[in-house]
Motif scaffolding. Sequence first.
Motif, PDB file in Angstrom:
ATOM      1  N   ILE A 214      -1.485  -6.319   2.620  1.00  0.00           N
ATOM      2  CA  ILE A 214      -1.678  -7.516   3.421  1.00  0.00           C
ATOM      3  C   ILE A 214      -1.464  -7.499   4.690  1.00  0.00           C
ATOM      4  O   ILE A 214      -1.942  -7.757   5.903  1.00  0.00           O
ATOM      5  N   ASN A 215      -1.208  -6.286   5.367  1.00  0.00           N
ATOM      6  CA  ASN A 215      -1.254  -5.711   6.833  1.00  0.00           C
ATOM      7  C   ASN A 215      -3.100  -5.940   7.048  1.00  0.00           C
ATOM      8  O   ASN A 215      -3.029  -6.281   8.048  1.00  0.00           O
TER       9      ASN A 215
ATOM     10  N   HIS B 207       9.506  -6.375   3.358  1.00  0.00           N
ATOM     11  CA  HIS B 207       9.560  -5.199   2.567  1.00  0.00           C
ATOM     12  C   HIS B 207       8.719  -4.995   1.261  1.00  0.00           C
ATOM     13  O   HIS B 207       8.023  -3.563   0.658  1.00  0.00           O
ATOM     14  N   GLU B 208       8.978  -5.863   0.144  1.00  0.00           N
ATOM     15  CA  GLU B 208       8.586  -5.901  -0.411  1.00  0.00           C
ATOM     16  C   GLU B 208       6.457  -5.987  -0.340  1.00  0.00           C
ATOM     17  O   GLU B 208       6.025  -5.056  -0.996  1.00  0.00           O
ATOM     18  N   PHE B 209       5.864  -7.023   0.091  1.00  0.00           N
ATOM     19  CA  PHE B 209       4.585  -6.276   0.284  1.00  0.00           C
ATOM     20  C   PHE B 209       4.269  -5.166   1.590  1.00  0.00           C
ATOM     21  O   PHE B 209       3.578  -5.324   1.629  1.00  0.00           O
TER      22      PHE B 209
ATOM     23  N   MET C 294      13.736 -12.805   3.347  1.00  0.00           N
ATOM     24  CA  MET C 294      12.404 -12.455   4.123  1.00  0.00           C
ATOM     25  C   MET C 294      12.198 -11.099   4.866  1.00  0.00           C
ATOM     26  O   MET C 294      11.066 -10.914   4.568  1.00  0.00           O
ATOM     27  N   SER C 295      13.587 -10.716   4.795  1.00  0.00           N
ATOM     28  CA  SER C 295      13.135  -9.014   5.022  1.00  0.00           C
ATOM     29  C   SER C 295      12.969  -8.024   3.527  1.00  0.00           C
ATOM     30  O   SER C 295      11.955  -7.655   3.527  1.00  0.00           O
TER      31      SER C 295
ATOM     32  N   ALA D  31       0.931  -1.311   0.100  1.00  0.00           N
ATOM     33  CA  ALA D  31       0.124   0.379   0.163  1.00  0.00           C
ATOM     34  C   ALA D  31       1.089   1.162   0.006  1.00  0.00           C
ATOM     35  O   ALA D  31       1.437   1.385   0.477  1.00  0.00           O
ATOM     36  N   GLU D  32       0.397   2.030  -0.892  1.00  0.00           N
ATOM     37  CA  GLU D  32       1.493   3.942  -0.967  1.00  0.00           C
ATOM     38  C   GLU D  32       1.120   4.743  -0.160  1.00  0.00           C
ATOM     39  O   GLU D  32       0.231   4.352   0.881  1.00  0.00           O
TER      40      GLU D  32
END
Lengths: 244, 168
Positions: free
Chosen positions: A127-128, B6-8, B1-2, A8-9
């Motif tokens: 995803i959060n 970060h990507e997600f 993993m990090s 998300a931005e």
Amino acid sequence: MPHIEIAAEKLVSFFGFPITNALLTSWIVVGILVFLAVLVSRHIRLIPAPIQNMFEIVVEGFLGLMEGVLGSRKNSEKYLPLVGTLFLFIVISNWLGIFPGVGSIGIFEGGAHGKFVPLLRSAASDINVTLALATITVILVNVSAIHTLGVGTHLSKYFSFKGPIEFFVGILEFISEFAKIISFSFRLFGNIFAGEVLLVITGFLAPYGAPVPFLMLEVFVGFIQALVFAMLTTVFISIAVAHH
Amino acid sequence: MSELIHEFGVDWRLLLAQAINFFVLLYVLKRFAYVPILNMLRKRKGEIEKGIRLRDVAEENLKRIDTLKEETLDQAKTDALAIVSQGVLLAREKKDEILAETAKKSEGIILEAKRMIREEKAKMTEEFVGDAEEIVRLGIARVLGKMPAEKRDQELIHEAMQALKSAK
């Protein structure tokens, strides 16, 4: 070609706290539901008005579905707030995600040729959100199990020393709780994010008419994903609170 | 993993914010929607059950009232017939009574009339005899050309008229 972001931005920072477009959408969804709930509670009548009727249909429908899984009306009423809130939050945020303006109205970071940041984004495509919902669900399911069965009985499902097989099965059960979080969150995130991507791509390739069937599909997918999340929660509750 | 995290865009602060969001929604919906609606559904269910029970009672009462009505109507019919029969009987008795009384009265009237006729007749005969005596006496006097000795002849005529009267 539109730029697609998995994360998300961020719109702004408030004392170092990032406010993303998905968080803003979540607040709007919460605001809509709170407004409707307060409206219902103020005008609750024995002969229902339209909004009360709508809530009653949702509540009665869910109680019927939950009764089939949990086995009793009493248990269904007990767990209705959790399951019903999950369903309503997810379905409203999914449907809000395909509203005109969501994802298409935004700001250009760094001028007119900079990166486009939409003001709103479907909450479940972050995803959060799905991870938070999945974690809350799994924690509350375990809390319900402890409340019903007691701490010892519940923990003995995960840590059993009756034999090597029971011990191994217990460890697998424990790991499966984390797997639930992952599967819960990524199923919802994957479906909704994929729908967003699909709509962006069809809108980019054939903007006039072509996205309409996909929009209808997204309305259906949004509903189904919310129902799947809610019903899986009910199933996990029924398994967790069952006496073995 | 990090890198994946970060990507997600996984951020514990956002996770916490979303969790708080959800708990606020859960509390508000429970407080303002689920509990009042469930209470209302229970209340409505109770009202419907009460309504159905009352309807059953009302139907039962209606049946009893219908039966009572039929019984009352039958009783009323029987009573009415008995009253009419009794009335007819009484009327007959009264009629006979009136007829008998009337017959008795008419008989009395007839007897009275007969008595009066007899008296009238007797009176008239008396008057006639008196008049006839005078006529006879005057007739004899006319024939004989003089008047008979009043007292003697009058006695004779009177005896003759009495004899005539009694002969009648």
